[in-house]
Design a protein around this motif. Structure first.
Motif, PDB file in Angstrom:
ATOM      1  N   LYS A  52      -5.649   6.029  -0.702  1.00  0.00           N
ATOM      2  CA  LYS A  52      -4.446   6.634  -1.283  1.00  0.00           C
ATOM      3  C   LYS A  52      -4.445   6.471  -2.810  1.00  0.00           C
ATOM      4  CE  LYS A  52       0.534   6.736  -0.372  1.00  0.00           C
ATOM      5  NZ  LYS A  52       1.634   6.071   0.350  1.00  0.00           N
ATOM      6  N   LYS A  94      -6.910   2.503   3.989  1.00  0.00           N
ATOM      7  CA  LYS A  94      -5.977   3.611   3.727  1.00  0.00           C
ATOM      8  C   LYS A  94      -5.280   3.439   2.381  1.00  0.00           C
ATOM      9  CE  LYS A  94      -4.091   3.306   7.871  1.00  0.00           C
ATOM     10  NZ  LYS A  94      -3.176   3.552   9.013  1.00  0.00           N
ATOM     11  N   LYS A 129       1.997   2.034  -3.250  1.00  0.00           N
ATOM     12  CA  LYS A 129       0.867   2.273  -4.157  1.00  0.00           C
ATOM     13  C   LYS A 129       0.664   1.120  -5.139  1.00  0.00           C
ATOM     14  CE  LYS A 129       1.375   7.312  -3.954  1.00  0.00           C
ATOM     15  NZ  LYS A 129       1.576   8.562  -4.737  1.00  0.00           N
ATOM     16  N   SER A 189      -8.572   9.484   5.983  1.00  0.00           N
ATOM     17  CA  SER A 189      -8.363   9.079   4.587  1.00  0.00           C
ATOM     18  C   SER A 189      -9.695   8.944   3.849  1.00  0.00           C
ATOM     19  CB  SER A 189      -7.600   7.752   4.526  1.00  0.00           C
ATOM     20  OG  SER A 189      -6.305   7.886   5.062  1.00  0.00           O
ATOM     21  N   CYS A 202       0.838  -1.211   0.000  1.00  0.00           N
ATOM     22  CA  CYS A 202       0.000   0.000   0.000  1.00  0.00           C
ATOM     23  C   CYS A 202       0.870   1.257   0.000  1.00  0.00           C
ATOM     24  CB  CYS A 202      -0.924   0.009   1.208  1.00  0.00           C
ATOM     25  SG  CYS A 202      -2.324  -1.132   1.079  1.00  0.00           S
TER      26      CYS A 202
END
Length: 485
Positions: free
Chosen positions: A379, A375, A346, A407, A343
């Motif tokens: 993102k 989260k 990304k 978030s 994460c």
């Protein structure tokens, strides 16, 4: 035990109370509760005089298994059969409640024991002191120790060490050494467990030198260091950043004839990972395997976390694949470490693959899993996925963290889902969680544009409070950093 039971059944004359007691104790020793209970029932059926000895073995086994309620029912059965309860029965049940953390119940049994005129000995008081220490009531534990000293009861090293260990675990080393000194003054010799507790306490405070001196003193008194003592020192050295000395201590341990165990290796592997020495950590894992020391899931998770924290997420993925290939079952923490790093990078495609693999292995996601996924998808601006995991975690009774709320609120506002975002913002505030300054600023501007003065002022007050708290935390961190330097 099968041969013993056969002889038991083939005895010429009916077995007596002593024989039954031995058999019950034997079956309890191997954990066969069902047969032990059957033998107790046979005793009652045959009209033999029941006594506390046979029952105590069963009660102890139940307490060891955490089945304290069942142990209490056995005690009630004793009373029904007219068996007079002794101090050992009460002490055994007290110990069971203490291990479960139910100190109130343990105290009730202690009080009942005294009401019945049964004298509590050093073992009973030690159980109580241990329970009080586990519950964090060190003041009361100290009072109990002083009480038994005044009564003139024999207080041995085990009793004193229970309180010393309690103080050490919470970092009250001055108090721990005062009890140690009192112990020595009363001519009670500290044992290896006493020194290990003191050494561990000093190590946790970063005073590794004092811990070393204490262990040398222990050796001079003819006491031999054990695996726990060495592990305590190694853990302290690792936390103090003296990694090479910790490794040398492990070698000293081996030379002294004490084989490093899984805890020893896991501690050093963790320290190597924290210092970024992943290759050495991996080599140490291989050394463990070569020596036939079976790593625990904690060992693998420490190494996995090391790979992820150093950005070598593919190394972590290879470790997971190797674990699965060797039929080593990963747990939720193993998968969470990998998903979190993917994460951060990304890489939501790999995150999803890890999550699906976790589900296929029937490893249940926990609260942390969902917060990581929410989260991560926020993102990546994957609103549909973020809301799906939010809905699923709420259904399972898990809670969002403050950062996950922030978030989600940001993403919903960016996607023009203002009603849903506002609902989450209000829910977050009701739960007493703190929004980030940018989120507060968004709602301050919105309230101001809507001419909602009351809300604007309320949000401004909260923002000021958040800003002050953050500034204080930054100052504290800065002070701590300067203090360490």
């Amino acid at each position: 035990m099968e041969d013993a039971h056969q002889l038991f059944d083939e005895m010429a004359s009916p077995p007596d109370v002593v024989t039954y007691g031995i058999m019950v104790h034997g079956y309890c020793a191997i954990g066969d509760l069902e047969t032990a209970l059957k033998l107790l029932s046979e005793m009652a059926t045959r009209g033999l005089e029941l006594n506390p000895v046979a029952y105590t073995s069963v009660i102890a086994l139940l307490c060891d298994n955490g089945q304290v309620s069942d142990a209490v029912r056995i005690v009630e059965d004793m009373v029904v059969h007219g068996v007079v309860l002794d101090a050992v029965v009460f002490t055994t049940v007290m110990s069971g409640f203490c291990r479960k953390g139910d100190l109130a119940a343990a105290r009730n049994w202690f009080d009942e024991m005294q009401k019945r005129g049964l004298a509590a000995d050093g073992v009973t008081y030690t159980v109580l002191i241990n329970g009080l220490c586990q519950a964090g009531d060190l003041k009361e534990a100290e009072r109990v120790l002083q009480e038994i000293e005044k009564k003139g009861l024999d207080v041995d090293a085990v009793t004193y060490t229970a309180l010393i260990d309690g103080y050490c675990k919470v970092g009250k080393m001055t108090e721990a050494f005062l009890v140690h000194n009192r112990m020595v003054q009363k001519r009670v010799t500290p044992n290896v467990v006493t020194y290990t507790a003191l050494s561990d306490g000093l190590c946790k405070q970063g005073d590794v030198q004092a811990a070393n001196e204490l262990l040398h003193d222990m050796c001079n008194k003819g006491l031999e260091l054990n695996v726990f003592t060495y592990n305590s020192l190694i853990n302290g050295l690792c936390k103090a950043g003296n990694l090479e000395q910790a490794i040398r201590t492990m070698m000293d341990m081996d030379e002294a004839g004490l084989k490093p165990d899984v805890y020893t290796y896991t501690t050093i592997i963790g320290a190597l990972c924290q210092s970024g020495e992943l290759d050495r950590a991996h080599n140490l894992l291989q050394e463990m395997l070569d020596k036939g020391i079976k790593p625990t899931i904690v060992t693998y998770n420490v190494l996995m976390n090391g790979f992820c924290m150093s950005g070598r997420v593919e190394g972590g993925k290879r470790l997971l694949d190797w674990m699965l290939e060797k039929n080593i079952r990963p747990n939720t923490t193993t998968y969470n470490s990998l998903m979190k790093q993917y994460c951060i990078d990304k890489n939501m495609k790999s995150t999803t693959e890890i999550y699906k693999g976790m589900c296929s292995q029937e490893v249940p996601p926990n609260e942390n899993t969902y917060n990581i996924l929410i989260k991560g998808h926020c993102k990546a601006r994957n609103m549909k996925e973020a809301l799906y995991f939010h809905s699923e975690m709420i259904e399972k009774g898990f809670r969002l963290t403050a950062s996950s709320y922030n978030s989600l609120i940001r993403l919903l506002n960016k996607k023009k889902k203002f009603i849903e975002a506002r609902s989450l913002f209000e829910k977050m505030r009701k739960e007493g969680l703190t929004a980030e300054p940018d989120v507060y600023n968004f709602y301050i501007d919105l309230s101001f544009n809507e001419d909602n003065l009351e809300s604007t002022l309320a949000f401004c007050d909260e923002l000021v409070e958040v800003t002050l708290m953050k500034s204080k935390a930054d100052m504290d961190d800065g002070f701590t950093e300067q203090h360490i330097k």
